[in-house]
Design a protein around this motif. Structure first.
Motif, short mmCIF file in Angstrom:
data_model
loop_
_atom_site.label_atom_id
_atom_site.label_comp_id
_atom_site.label_asym_id
_atom_site.label_seq_id
_atom_site.Cartn_x
_atom_site.Cartn_y
_atom_site.Cartn_z
N GLU A 187 0.83 -1.20 0.00
CA GLU A 187 0.00 0.00 0.00
C GLU A 187 0.88 1.26 0.00
O GLU A 187 2.07 1.21 0.31
CB GLU A 187 -0.91 0.03 1.23
CG GLU A 187 -1.93 -1.10 1.29
CD GLU A 187 -1.35 -2.40 1.85
OE1 GLU A 187 -2.11 -3.38 1.97
OE2 GLU A 187 -0.14 -2.42 2.19
N TYR A 188 0.26 2.40 -0.32
CA TYR A 188 0.98 3.67 -0.32
C TYR A 188 1.19 4.14 1.11
O TYR A 188 0.25 4.23 1.89
CB TYR A 188 0.23 4.73 -1.12
CG TYR A 188 1.00 6.02 -1.25
CD1 TYR A 188 2.04 6.13 -2.17
CD2 TYR A 188 0.72 7.12 -0.43
CE1 TYR A 188 2.77 7.31 -2.29
CE2 TYR A 188 1.44 8.30 -0.54
CZ TYR A 188 2.47 8.39 -1.47
OH TYR A 188 3.20 9.54 -1.57
N HIS A 190 3.82 8.53 5.00
CA HIS A 190 5.05 8.96 5.67
C HIS A 190 6.27 8.76 4.78
O HIS A 190 7.13 9.64 4.68
CB HIS A 190 5.22 8.19 6.97
CG HIS A 190 6.49 8.48 7.68
ND1 HIS A 190 6.76 9.69 8.27
CD2 HIS A 190 7.61 7.72 7.89
CE1 HIS A 190 7.97 9.68 8.81
NE2 HIS A 190 8.50 8.50 8.59
N ARG A 191 6.35 7.61 4.12
CA ARG A 191 7.50 7.33 3.26
C ARG A 191 7.36 7.94 1.87
O ARG A 191 8.31 7.97 1.10
CB ARG A 191 7.69 5.81 3.14
CG ARG A 191 8.15 5.15 4.43
CD ARG A 191 8.35 3.65 4.21
NE ARG A 191 8.99 3.02 5.34
CZ ARG A 191 8.35 2.55 6.40
NH1 ARG A 191 7.03 2.68 6.47
NH2 ARG A 191 9.00 1.98 7.39
N LYS A 192 6.13 8.32 1.54
CA LYS A 192 5.83 8.89 0.23
C LYS A 192 6.15 7.91 -0.90
O LYS A 192 6.72 8.27 -1.94
CB LYS A 192 6.57 10.22 0.02
CG LYS A 192 6.12 11.31 1.00
CD LYS A 192 6.86 12.61 0.79
CE LYS A 192 6.30 13.71 1.68
NZ LYS A 192 6.29 13.37 3.11
N LYS A 193 5.77 6.67 -0.67
CA LYS A 193 5.95 5.64 -1.69
C LYS A 193 5.13 4.41 -1.30
O LYS A 193 4.68 4.29 -0.15
CB LYS A 193 7.42 5.24 -1.82
CG LYS A 193 8.01 4.57 -0.57
CD LYS A 193 9.46 4.15 -0.80
CE LYS A 193 10.03 3.42 0.43
NZ LYS A 193 11.41 2.97 0.18
N TYR A 194 4.93 3.51 -2.26
CA TYR A 194 4.32 2.23 -1.96
C TYR A 194 5.35 1.37 -1.24
O TYR A 194 6.53 1.37 -1.60
CB TYR A 194 3.83 1.56 -3.25
CG TYR A 194 2.65 2.26 -3.86
CD1 TYR A 194 1.34 1.94 -3.47
CD2 TYR A 194 2.83 3.27 -4.81
CE1 TYR A 194 0.25 2.61 -4.01
CE2 TYR A 194 1.74 3.95 -5.35
CZ TYR A 194 0.46 3.61 -4.95
OH TYR A 194 -0.62 4.28 -5.47
N PHE A 195 4.88 0.63 -0.24
CA PHE A 195 5.85 0.03 0.68
C PHE A 195 5.43 -1.38 1.09
O PHE A 195 4.26 -1.64 1.39
CB PHE A 195 5.98 0.90 1.93
CG PHE A 195 6.94 0.38 2.96
CD1 PHE A 195 8.29 0.34 2.72
CD2 PHE A 195 6.47 -0.10 4.18
CE1 PHE A 195 9.18 -0.14 3.67
CE2 PHE A 195 7.34 -0.58 5.14
CZ PHE A 195 8.71 -0.60 4.88
N GLY A 196 6.42 -2.31 1.13
CA GLY A 196 6.23 -3.63 1.71
C GLY A 196 5.68 -4.66 0.75
O GLY A 196 5.14 -4.35 -0.31
N PRO A 245 3.73 -8.87 1.07
CA PRO A 245 3.12 -9.80 2.04
C PRO A 245 4.11 -10.80 2.59
O PRO A 245 5.14 -11.11 1.98
CB PRO A 245 2.02 -10.49 1.22
CG PRO A 245 1.77 -9.58 0.07
CD PRO A 245 3.09 -8.95 -0.25
N ALA A 246 3.78 -11.33 3.77
CA ALA A 246 4.60 -12.37 4.41
C ALA A 246 3.76 -13.63 4.60
O ALA A 246 3.84 -14.29 5.64
CB ALA A 246 5.13 -11.86 5.74
N ASN A 247 2.96 -13.96 3.61
CA ASN A 247 2.00 -15.06 3.75
C ASN A 247 2.64 -16.42 3.96
O ASN A 247 2.01 -17.33 4.51
CB ASN A 247 1.08 -15.11 2.52
CG ASN A 247 0.27 -13.83 2.36
OD1 ASN A 247 0.00 -13.15 3.33
ND2 ASN A 247 -0.09 -13.50 1.12
N ASP A 248 3.88 -16.60 3.50
CA ASP A 248 4.53 -17.90 3.60
C ASP A 248 5.34 -18.04 4.89
O ASP A 248 6.17 -18.94 5.02
CB ASP A 248 5.43 -18.14 2.39
CG ASP A 248 6.51 -17.08 2.24
OD1 ASP A 248 6.38 -16.00 2.86
OD2 ASP A 248 7.48 -17.32 1.50
#
Length: 604
Positions: free
Chosen positions: A364-365, A368-374, A376-379
Motif C-alpha cells: 500500500e501507499y 510517511h515514506r511517500k511511496k508504496y511500501f512492503g 506480504p509475508a503469507n509464507d
C-alpha cells in the motif's frame, strides 16, 4: 568463510600460554606491550594481515596494548575486558566457568514470552547481580526469556549500549564476564532463556580504534549512526570473520540462547552470500553441534520477509524479526498520536491488518515514506514475528521518554496488554510495563569527549524538531537523566497489582490453552465487521477454538455475532480485579456486549 583465520584477541590456554592475535593488514609492524613490566614483543604477520605472538608468562588480569608501526599504542579491538574504560589497556581473561545448566536445551522462538531489559536501569544496583535477584519475580510473572540490551564495552557507565566499541568485551561496570555468565547460568536454572542485543551495523564514536588497525569500515555505504561495516569490500573476509567469531563467543562460551541483531537493514552487503545468511548458517551449525536451540532475531525497517525465509526459498535464514508496525498501529490507536511515522497509522483497521498479516503495509501507499511500501509475508509463521506495545526505542526516542502508562488510562493499559498477549505472534514486554511503571526511559550517555557530547545534544534537538516537539530536550549526558530511568518497582498500589495479575493471567493463558498454541496463519480468522473500532478474531488448534473481541473505542459496543452454539466468556479486561474470573454463558440469541477500551475472550 576461511576459518584458518583463527581467533582474534588474547587467548589464554590452560597450560599457561597466552596467544595474542590482531588484524592489521596495512601496518608494517605490530608489537605487543605487556604493562606489568613494560616489555615489548614482536608479532609475526601472515599472508592475510594477521599478527600473532605467544608467550608463556602472561596471566589472566594482565594488561596489554598493541603498538602499531612503533607509533600508535592502542587497546585490542577484540579485547574481552576494558576495566579502565574504552581508552585504557585491554586485559587478559580466561574462559573457565563452572556451569550448572547441562540439561538446558533452549526454547524455540515461537514459544518465547520475552522481557526486554536494560542492565543499568533494571535495578538500583545496575548490575548482572541485580538482574539475578529479580529472576524469581520474572518466573512468577511467566516470563521464559529475557532480552538484554547491548553489553559491549561503551564509554563511561551510562549508555543504552548501541555506542559500544569493543564487541567482545562485557561492560565492566555491569559485572564483566563473570557476572554475565552467572546471570545466564542462574536464568537457565529457572528455565529462562537469555537473548542478547548485538550491533553489527556500526561501532560507537568514542574509543573506536578500529580504523587504526585496518579497513573495518567501508566508504561505499552510509548508516545513520556512523561508518558502515566493511562486509563486501577489499579485506572484508577478516571483518566478516571478526563478527562471526563475536556471535559464537556469546552463543557458545557464554551459553546465550539467541541474538537480537540491531538494524540489519544497515548491514550493507552485496556479496554472493550476505553476511546475515552466513551468520545464520554458522549459528545453525553451532545449534546442531551443541544440541541446544539458538535463535537469531532481526530488527529492520523493511517489510520484507526475505530476512526470515529459509535459504531454500531465497531467504537469509533468520528465525524471526521485530514488528514495529504492530506497535505503531496499537500506539497510534490508543493515544491518538499522528506525528512522525505515526501518520501512517491511527485506524483500528491498521491493527487488524497487523494481527492478521503481521505487516501493516504490504504494497500500500505510505504517506510517511511517500511511496508504496512492503510485500506480504503469507509464507511465514506468526511464530517468526515479535510484537510489543513498548520497547526501548519507542519509549526512549520520545522527548521525555514517557511510557504508555503516562499517556493513557488504566483501561487502555489492560487492552494493550491483551492485544499483545492474545495475538498469534511472539509477545515481548519492556521492563516495568507489567505493573505500569511510571518512571521514564530516556536516552542517556556518559561520554568524555566534550565535542561529541555537544553533538549528541544537538542531534537530539534536531530529531525532536522532526516530530514537531518544541519543548526543552533532556540532557542525555546528565546523571539525573539516567537516574530517573531506574525502575521504581512500585507494586504497592491496587492498580499496579491488578495490572501485574492481568499480565500474569494472560501469559499463563497463552501457554496452557490449546487454541493459543498454533502459529499457523490458517489457524486464525479475522471477522469482517461494519463497526471499524471492533476487532474480532478466532484462534483454533486441534479442535479447540476461542473468540477474542477487542473494543478500540470510547463507547460500549454490541457485536451481533451469529453463534453456532453457546459461548463461554472466560476473560473480560473491563471487570478484571486481580484474580481469575468465573466463566459466564452467552446464549446463541444474545448479542455480545463489550465495554469501551476492553478485551474479551470466549470459548466456543
Amino acid at each position: 568463510m576461511n576459518y584458518l583465520f583463527g581467533a582474534f584477541g588474547a587467548t589464554y590456554q590452560k597450560n599457561g600460554q597466552c596467544t595474542f592475535r590482531t588484524w592489521a593488514p596495512e601496518r608494517k609492524s605490530v608489537k605487543l606491550k605487556l604493562l606489568k613490566d613494560g616489555r615489548h614483543f614482536d608479532m609475526k604477520r601472515d599472508e592475510f594481515g594477521f599478527w600473532e605472538t605467544a608467550i608463556d608468562f602472561a596471566a589472566p588480569g594482565d594488561e596489554y596494548q598493541f603498538v602499531l608501526d612503533d607509533d600508535k599504542l592502542l587497546p585490542d579491538p577484540a579485547s574481552r575486558c576494558q576495566k579502565h574504560g574504552v581508552h585504557g589497556p585491554s586485559v587478559v581473561t580466561q574462559q573457565s566457568f563452572s556451569w550448572n545448566d547441562s540439561r538446558w536445551k533452549g526454547i524455540p522462538l515461537e514459544e518465547m514470552v520475552i522481557y526486554e531489559l536494560h542492565i543499568g536501569t533494571f535495578t538500583k544496583q545496575g548490575t548482572f547481580e541485580g538482574v539475578v535477584s529479580k529472576l524469581d519475580y520474572l518466573s512468577e510473572l511467566g516470563i521464559n526469556t529475557i532480552e538484554i540490551m547491548p553489553l559491549a564495552q561503551f564509554p563511561g557507565s551510562r549508555n543504552w549500549g548501541y555506542d559500544g566499541v569493543f564487541p567482545f568485551a562485557v561492560q565492566h561496570t555491569y559485572g564483566g564476564i563473570e557476572g554475565l555468565k552467572q546471570l545466564v547460568d542462574a536464568a537457565h536454572q529457572r528455565n529462562i532463556a537469555v537473548i542478547l542485543d548485538v550491533v553489527y551495523n556500526h561501532q560507537g564514536p568514542e574509543g573506536n580504534y578500529f580504523e587504526a588497525f585496518g579497513p573495518f569500515f567501508s566508504d561505499k555505504y552510509k548508516t545513520f549512526w556512523g561508518k558502515a561495516i566493511n562486509f563486501d569490500d577489499a579485506h572484508c573476509d577478516a571483518v566478516r570473520h571478526f563478527y562471526l567469531q563475536n556471535a559464537l563467543q556469546w552463543l557458545d562460551e557464554f551459553h546465550i540462547d539467541g541474538l537480537r541483531l540491531d538494524a540489519v537493514h544497515a548491514i550493507w552487503d552485496f556479496s554472493a552470500q550476505h553476511f546475515v545468511q552466513q551468520l545464520a548458517d554458522t549459528v545453525k551449525d553451532l545449534d546442531h553441534k551443541l544440541g541446544c536451540k539458538k535463535v537469531l532475531i532481526a530488527e529492520f525497517d523493511l517489510n520484507n520477509p526475505r530476512y526470515i525465509r529459509p535459504k531454500t526459498k531465497g531467504g537469509l535464514g533468520l528465525d524471526g524479526q521485530w514488528i514495529d508496525e504492530f506497535h505503531h498501529a496499537l500506539h497510534a490507536r490508543l493515544t491518538g498520536e499522528m506525528n512522525g511515522y505515526y501518520e501512517d497509522f491511527g485506524d483500528t483497521t491498521h491493527l487488524t491488518k497487523s494481527l492478521r498479516d503481521s505487516y501493516v503495509y504490504t504494497g500500500e501507499y505510505s504517506k510517511h515514506r511517500k511511496k508504496y511500501f512492503g510485500i506480504p509475508a503469507n509464507d511465514t509463521s506468526y511464530g517468526q514475528f515479535v510484537v510489543f506495545s513498548q520497547n526501548h526505542d519507542q519509549i526512549g526516542n520520545r522527548l521525555l521518554g514517557d511510557r504508555i502508562s503516562k499517556q493513557v488510562d488504566f483501561e487502555k493499559l489492560k487492552l494493550a496488554a491483551a492485544t499483545v498477549l492474545l495475538s498469534p505472534h511472539v509477545p515481548m514486554l519492556f521492563m516495568g510495563e507489567e505493573y505500569g511503571e511510571q518512571n521514564p526511559f530516556q536516552y542517556f550517555i556518559s561520554h568524555t569527549d566534550k565535542t561529541l557530547i555537544e553533538n549528541v545534544r544537538k542531534g537530539r534537538r534536531e530529531e525532536f524538531k522532526y516530530f514537531g516537539w518544541t519543548e526543552e530536550v533532556p540532557d542525555p549526558q546528565a546523571v539525573e537523566t539516567f537516574e530517573q530511568c531506574i525502575l521504581s518497582w512500585d507494586l504497592q498500589t491496587q492498580a499496579n497489582r491488578t495490572l501485574f495479575s492481568l499480565y500474569q493471567y494472560l501469559i499463563n493463558f497463552r501457554k496452557i490453552h490449546p487454541a493459543m498454541k498454533s502459529r499457523e496463519r490458517s489457524d486464525l480468522m479475522v471477522h469482517n465487521l461494519t463497526e471499524k473500532d471492533l476487532i474480532v478474531f478466532e484462534r483454533y488448534h486441534d479442535g479447540h477454538r476461542i473468540l477474542i473481541v477487542l473494543n478500540f473505542s470510547d463507547r460500549n459496543m454490541i457485536h451481533p455475532l451469529q453463534l453456532e452454539r453457546q459461548l463461554k466468556k472466560i476473560f473480560d479486561s473491563a471487570s478484571w480485579s486481580g484474580s481469575e474470573q468465573n466463566p459466564t454463558i452467552v446464549n446463541t440469541n444474545e448479542p455480545i456486549a463489550v465495554k469501551a477500551w476492553s478485551a474479551q475472550v470466549y470459548e466456543r
